[in-house]
Design a protein around this motif. Structure first.
Motif, mmCIF file in Angstrom:
data_model
loop_
_atom_site.group_PDB
_atom_site.id
_atom_site.type_symbol
_atom_site.label_atom_id
_atom_site.label_comp_id
_atom_site.label_asym_id
_atom_site.label_seq_id
_atom_site.Cartn_x
_atom_site.Cartn_y
_atom_site.Cartn_z
ATOM 1 N N ASP A 51 3.350 28.470 59.740
ATOM 2 C CA ASP A 51 2.483 27.647 60.568
ATOM 3 C C ASP A 51 1.758 28.437 61.651
ATOM 4 O OD1 ASP A 51 2.934 24.924 59.516
ATOM 5 O OD2 ASP A 51 5.005 25.420 59.959
ATOM 6 N N ASN A 52 2.046 29.699 61.766
ATOM 7 C CA ASN A 52 1.342 30.495 62.778
ATOM 8 C C ASN A 52 0.408 31.486 62.094
ATOM 9 O OD1 ASN A 52 3.614 31.931 61.793
ATOM 10 N ND2 ASN A 52 3.621 33.251 63.562
ATOM 11 N N LYS A 75 8.848 23.554 61.953
ATOM 12 C CA LYS A 75 7.768 24.459 61.556
ATOM 13 C C LYS A 75 8.372 25.798 61.135
ATOM 14 C CE LYS A 75 4.054 22.173 63.553
ATOM 15 N NZ LYS A 75 2.669 22.069 63.131
ATOM 16 N N TYR A 77 7.639 29.855 61.238
ATOM 17 C CA TYR A 77 6.823 30.892 61.844
ATOM 18 C C TYR A 77 7.139 32.243 61.216
ATOM 19 C CZ TYR A 77 6.131 27.203 65.226
ATOM 20 O OH TYR A 77 5.831 25.998 65.807
#
Ligand SMILES: [Zn+2]
Length: 100
Positions: A51-52, A75, A77
């Motif tokens: 998600d990043n 999420k 990362y």
């Protein structure tokens, strides 16, 4: 579900380590084969899975390669190295606040 994903990631990291060792042995004789192996090995940790867009710690784009991931509040990362991940895990709120 989460545990399953972590297991998948863990086995993916183990596999990529094996590939690196194998690749080093193959490089001298089979350049073409080792190139295609590298592409196959990079599929299991892809920027589309996280998600990043950037590594929070060093600012490296996740599309340039991820070697570790962290799950936080639903999420995923990605990080360029276990060191960057370790920094994030220590103070996730601090880094997440910085990108907002
Ligand atoms: Zn990094």
């Amino acid at each position: 579900m989460k545990l399953f994903f972590i297991c998948m990631l863990a086995s993916g990291i183990l596999l990529s380590c094996n590939n690196k060792v194998k690749k080093a042995n193959d490089t001298a004789t089979q350049t073409e084969n080792s190139t295609s192996m590298q592409q196959a090995a990079s599929i299991h940790l892809d920027a589309s899975m996280v998600d990043n867009k950037k590594d929070f710690i060093c600012g490296m784009p996740t599309s340039a390669g991820i070697s570790d991931t962290s799950h936080y509040k639903g999420k995923v990362y990605g990080f360029c190295s276990p060191e960057c991940k370790a920094d994030f895990v220590k103070e996730p709120e601090k880094y997440l606040a910085e990108i907002k």
